[in-house]
Design a protein around this motif. Structure first.
Motif, PDB file in Angstrom:
ATOM      1  N   UNK A  17      89.753  19.653  30.491  1.00  0.00           N
ATOM      2  CA  UNK A  17      90.476  21.463  30.014  1.00  0.00           C
ATOM      3  C   UNK A  17      88.270  22.393  29.732  1.00  0.00           C
ATOM      4  N   UNK A  18      88.982  23.695  29.913  1.00  0.00           N
ATOM      5  CA  UNK A  18      88.205  25.013  29.405  1.00  0.00           C
ATOM      6  C   UNK A  18      88.551  26.005  28.349  1.00  0.00           C
ATOM      7  N   UNK A  19      88.273  26.881  27.982  1.00  0.00           N
ATOM      8  CA  UNK A  19      88.495  28.287  27.400  1.00  0.00           C
ATOM      9  C   UNK A  19      89.645  28.239  26.648  1.00  0.00           C
ATOM     10  N   UNK A  20      89.557  27.528  26.020  1.00  0.00           N
ATOM     11  CA  UNK A  20      91.392  27.572  25.092  1.00  0.00           C
ATOM     12  C   UNK A  20      91.394  28.584  24.437  1.00  0.00           C
ATOM     13  N   UNK A  21      90.028  28.695  23.878  1.00  0.00           N
ATOM     14  CA  UNK A  21      89.642  30.267  22.668  1.00  0.00           C
ATOM     15  C   UNK A  21      90.334  29.629  21.444  1.00  0.00           C
TER      16      UNK A  21
ATOM     17  N   UNK B 154      98.170  12.771  26.828  1.00  0.00           N
ATOM     18  CA  UNK B 154      97.121  12.756  27.292  1.00  0.00           C
ATOM     19  C   UNK B 154      97.008  11.038  27.242  1.00  0.00           C
ATOM     20  N   UNK B 155      97.140  10.881  25.074  1.00  0.00           N
ATOM     21  CA  UNK B 155      97.360   9.956  24.186  1.00  0.00           C
ATOM     22  C   UNK B 155      98.627   8.346  25.542  1.00  0.00           C
ATOM     23  N   UNK B 156      99.031   9.118  25.458  1.00  0.00           N
ATOM     24  CA  UNK B 156     100.627   8.167  25.973  1.00  0.00           C
ATOM     25  C   UNK B 156     100.761   7.878  27.573  1.00  0.00           C
ATOM     26  N   UNK B 157      99.913   7.931  28.020  1.00  0.00           N
ATOM     27  CA  UNK B 157      99.222   8.317  29.753  1.00  0.00           C
ATOM     28  C   UNK B 157      97.847   7.668  29.592  1.00  0.00           C
ATOM     29  N   UNK B 158      97.433   7.446  28.607  1.00  0.00           N
ATOM     30  CA  UNK B 158      96.315   6.368  28.769  1.00  0.00           C
ATOM     31  C   UNK B 158      95.601   7.553  29.465  1.00  0.00           C
ATOM     32  N   UNK B 159      94.788   8.881  29.596  1.00  0.00           N
ATOM     33  CA  UNK B 159      94.210   9.573  29.827  1.00  0.00           C
ATOM     34  C   UNK B 159      92.841   9.834  29.525  1.00  0.00           C
ATOM     35  N   UNK B 160      91.971  10.052  29.912  1.00  0.00           N
ATOM     36  CA  UNK B 160      90.499  10.060  29.664  1.00  0.00           C
ATOM     37  C   UNK B 160      90.892  12.064  29.248  1.00  0.00           C
ATOM     38  N   UNK B 161      90.002  12.933  28.782  1.00  0.00           N
ATOM     39  CA  UNK B 161      89.946  14.276  27.737  1.00  0.00           C
ATOM     40  C   UNK B 161      88.412  14.703  28.490  1.00  0.00           C
ATOM     41  N   UNK B 162      88.682  15.588  29.346  1.00  0.00           N
ATOM     42  CA  UNK B 162      87.128  16.140  29.106  1.00  0.00           C
ATOM     43  C   UNK B 162      87.310  17.715  28.777  1.00  0.00           C
ATOM     44  N   UNK B 163      86.681  17.887  27.888  1.00  0.00           N
ATOM     45  CA  UNK B 163      86.729  19.545  27.002  1.00  0.00           C
ATOM     46  C   UNK B 163      85.855  20.460  27.349  1.00  0.00           C
ATOM     47  N   UNK B 164      85.586  21.000  28.988  1.00  0.00           N
ATOM     48  CA  UNK B 164      83.938  21.854  29.189  1.00  0.00           C
ATOM     49  C   UNK B 164      83.799  23.183  28.634  1.00  0.00           C
ATOM     50  N   UNK B 165      83.944  23.217  27.712  1.00  0.00           N
ATOM     51  CA  UNK B 165      83.191  23.735  26.587  1.00  0.00           C
ATOM     52  C   UNK B 165      84.288  25.422  26.107  1.00  0.00           C
ATOM     53  N   UNK B 166      83.833  25.666  25.082  1.00  0.00           N
ATOM     54  CA  UNK B 166      85.214  26.959  24.595  1.00  0.00           C
ATOM     55  C   UNK B 166      87.069  26.697  24.646  1.00  0.00           C
TER      56      UNK B 166
ATOM     57  N   UNK C 277      88.125  25.356  36.339  1.00  0.00           N
ATOM     58  CA  UNK C 277      89.706  25.389  35.405  1.00  0.00           C
ATOM     59  C   UNK C 277      89.507  27.058  34.759  1.00  0.00           C
ATOM     60  N   UNK C 278      91.007  26.786  34.337  1.00  0.00           N
ATOM     61  CA  UNK C 278      91.446  28.582  33.373  1.00  0.00           C
ATOM     62  C   UNK C 278      91.748  28.414  32.655  1.00  0.00           C
ATOM     63  N   UNK C 279      91.434  30.225  31.669  1.00  0.00           N
ATOM     64  CA  UNK C 279      91.594  30.417  30.793  1.00  0.00           C
ATOM     65  C   UNK C 279      92.843  30.687  30.101  1.00  0.00           C
ATOM     66  N   UNK C 280      93.420  29.622  28.758  1.00  0.00           N
ATOM     67  CA  UNK C 280      94.072  29.790  28.300  1.00  0.00           C
ATOM     68  C   UNK C 280      94.728  31.228  27.683  1.00  0.00           C
TER      69      UNK C 280
END
Length: 241
Positions: free
Chosen positions: A6-10, A29-41, A214-217
């Motif tokens: 994910x990125x650009x949540x602002x 993500x925690x429930x599914x055991x997924x790694x999370x990558x926040x790519x800025x903002x 990735x899209x912005x939120x």
């Protein structure tokens, strides 16, 4: 192993539908055991790891809870470049360099991760500002000022950035693909994942390379989900309750 990018949540406040949607993504993500990558903002502005606002405290708490269960990675963006070691210690997140090569035994290919703004080289004015903001001398000077002063500076910079971007052509604020291709070749990667441009999509490049944006939120949220060698760019409604 599955991953979420994910990125650009602002994010600006913990009292918003967008923030609740962010919490939902972390929880899933925690429930599914997924790694999370926040790519800025991740946030609209980060004034320093000593921020004592309720928003900063809630964000740190949520990230810490997530990092205690799964692997959490955070990259600096053009709005939150003041994360430092204290932020990593408080949250348990791993701070990534930009660009960062994601290469592991369970991955079928090497992936280059970036916030993306470093490739907007057609915007010379922005690149000059970026170099200033990323310099240790400027950052140390800013972090030496009071929280009140930093909040006022952040407000002023946001207004200047908005006014400036409204006058720029779309191609000026987008990445220059040849620069991405150069970095992919240099790092022996075939795929880049980045944000920043607010233009979500998957684009084919030369020599079998591609970039995933990735899209912005805003009115909706975006994430890129990886499972094995498959990638899926997902759009979802921002949670309202």
């Amino acid at each position: 192993m599955s991953r979420v990018f994910i990125s650009d949540l602002h994010l600006e406040s913990e009292q918003t539908p967008k923030y609740r949607s962010f919490q939902r993504v972390l929880r899933n993500a925690c429930e599914n055991g997924e790694e999370v990558f926040v790519l800025g903002d991740l946030v609209d502005v980060w004034i320093g790891d000593d921020d004592d606002s309720s928003f900063a405290r809630q964000l740190i708490s949520d990230l810490r809870s997530c990092a205690a269960q799964i692997s959490l990675h955070v990259m600096h963006g053009n709005r939150d470049f003041l994360y430092r070691e204290k932020f990593a210690n408080l949250t348990g997140a791993v701070l990534l360099t930009d660009p960062y090569v994601l290469a592991r035994d369970d991955l079928p290919e090497r992936i280059l991760l970036s916030h993306g703004d470093a490739y907007c080289t057609s915007d010379s004015a922005y690149m000059q500002m970026r170099n200033l903001f990323r310099s240790s001398e400027w950052q140390n000077q800013i972090l030496g000022s009071t929280l009140v002063e930093r909040r006022e500076l952040a407000r002023s910079l946001r207004e200047q950035s908005k006014a400036s971007n409204e006058l720029k052509a779309e191609n000026i604020t987008d990445v220059v693909e040849i620069e991405i291709e150069k970095d992919l070749l240099q790092h022996y990667c075939t795929t880049m994942i980045h944000g920043h441009t607010h233009r979500p999509g998957i684009h084919a490049l030369g020599n079998g390379m591609k970039r995933m944006v990735l899209g912005d939120w805003d009115r909706c949220g975006w994430l890129l989900r990886q499972h094995a060698s498959a990638f899926n760019l997902e759009r979802f409604a921002v949670q309202s309750h």
